[in-house]
Motif scaffolding. Structure first.
Motif, PDB file in Angstrom:
ATOM      1  N   UNK A  28      40.179   8.299  -8.150  1.00  0.00           N
ATOM      2  CA  UNK A  28      39.790   8.604  -6.805  1.00  0.00           C
ATOM      3  C   UNK A  28      39.673   7.177  -6.116  1.00  0.00           C
ATOM      4  N   UNK A  29      40.926   6.748  -5.284  1.00  0.00           N
ATOM      5  CA  UNK A  29      40.744   5.647  -4.781  1.00  0.00           C
ATOM      6  C   UNK A  29      39.375   5.231  -3.859  1.00  0.00           C
ATOM      7  N   UNK A  30      38.949   6.254  -3.193  1.00  0.00           N
ATOM      8  CA  UNK A  30      37.818   6.091  -2.128  1.00  0.00           C
ATOM      9  C   UNK A  30      36.563   5.697  -2.991  1.00  0.00           C
ATOM     10  N   UNK A  31      36.556   6.222  -4.340  1.00  0.00           N
ATOM     11  CA  UNK A  31      35.199   5.828  -5.267  1.00  0.00           C
ATOM     12  C   UNK A  31      35.293   4.471  -5.713  1.00  0.00           C
ATOM     13  N   UNK A  32      36.711   3.928  -6.007  1.00  0.00           N
ATOM     14  CA  UNK A  32      36.765   2.483  -6.403  1.00  0.00           C
ATOM     15  C   UNK A  32      36.564   1.554  -5.518  1.00  0.00           C
ATOM     16  N   UNK A  33      36.965   1.958  -4.124  1.00  0.00           N
ATOM     17  CA  UNK A  33      36.685   1.258  -2.810  1.00  0.00           C
ATOM     18  C   UNK A  33      35.121   0.957  -2.733  1.00  0.00           C
ATOM     19  N   UNK A  34      34.512   2.146  -2.962  1.00  0.00           N
ATOM     20  CA  UNK A  34      32.912   2.287  -2.550  1.00  0.00           C
ATOM     21  C   UNK A  34      32.262   1.547  -3.752  1.00  0.00           C
ATOM     22  N   UNK A  35      32.748   1.756  -4.952  1.00  0.00           N
ATOM     23  CA  UNK A  35      32.120   0.804  -6.063  1.00  0.00           C
ATOM     24  C   UNK A  35      32.402  -0.720  -5.907  1.00  0.00           C
ATOM     25  N   UNK A  36      33.479  -1.075  -5.239  1.00  0.00           N
ATOM     26  CA  UNK A  36      33.680  -2.831  -5.056  1.00  0.00           C
ATOM     27  C   UNK A  36      32.894  -3.044  -3.893  1.00  0.00           C
ATOM     28  N   UNK A  37      32.701  -2.075  -2.834  1.00  0.00           N
ATOM     29  CA  UNK A  37      31.807  -2.395  -1.862  1.00  0.00           C
ATOM     30  C   UNK A  37      30.281  -2.586  -2.054  1.00  0.00           C
TER      31      UNK A  37
END
Length: 174
Positions: free
Chosen positions: A22-31
């Motif tokens: 889930x790309x949104x999760x990876x973005x959230x994790x990076x943030x």
């Protein structure tokens, strides 16, 4: 007495696999990781400053008056208290990291949960387990893994949301 039993239908998911896809999760994790790194650098910087103050005090102790020594020790103590306060503020149970994780990840978890609910009702599953949790799953037949269905459902929802946003933006332009 008659006992009737119906076959119970069970499925499972692999939450780690779903989240990784889930790309949104990876973005959230990076943030979140970027924020954590920033906080850790700030805390490390303050800890180094405290160590320098301690070292300076140890080197100058022979030439300082008792009052100056006590004043410097008090200053170091206050800086240590401030450092612990900041650590708690960032990483404590109700700290910024917890709040930010909740803010960033909760919508994604809700999306996954809703997809699981929808699929479970449609396919009439009685139970859905998470293979990646502490639940011990000694055997799992791949045919009962609905992780791909959950991802497909999330992708479908994302496409629908994107189309709605496009239509909304087109209406604004015209």
């Amino acid at each position: 007495y008659s006992w009737s039993q119906r076959k119970q239908s069970i499925a499972y998911i692999d939450m780690e696999y779903i989240l990784e896809n889930v790309p949104e999760y990876l973005e959230a994790q990076n943030t979140l990781n970027a924020k954590i790194s920033k906080w850790r650098r700030k805390l490390d910087e303050q800890a180094r400053h405290i160590e320098i103050l301690k070292s300076d005090l140890a080197n100058e102790k022979a030439i300082l008056t008792k009052d100056l020594i006590e004043e410097k020790e008090e200053e170091i103590g206050l800086k240590q208290i401030e450092l612990r306060r900041l650590e708690s503020l960032y990483f404590g149970p109700k700290g910024d990291m917890f709040s930010l994780r909740k803010q960033l990840v909760k919508p994604i978890q809700d999306q996954i949960f809703n997809a699981i609910q929808t699929i479970s009702k449609r396919k009439k599953y009685d139970f859905v387990f998470d293979k990646s949790s502490d639940l011990i799953m000694l055997y799992s037949n791949k045919k009962y893994d609905i992780s791909e269905l959950v991802l497909s459902s999330i992708d479908r929802s994302r496409l629908i949301d994107t189309k709605k946003k496009k239509k909304k933006n087109e209406k604004k332009v015209t």
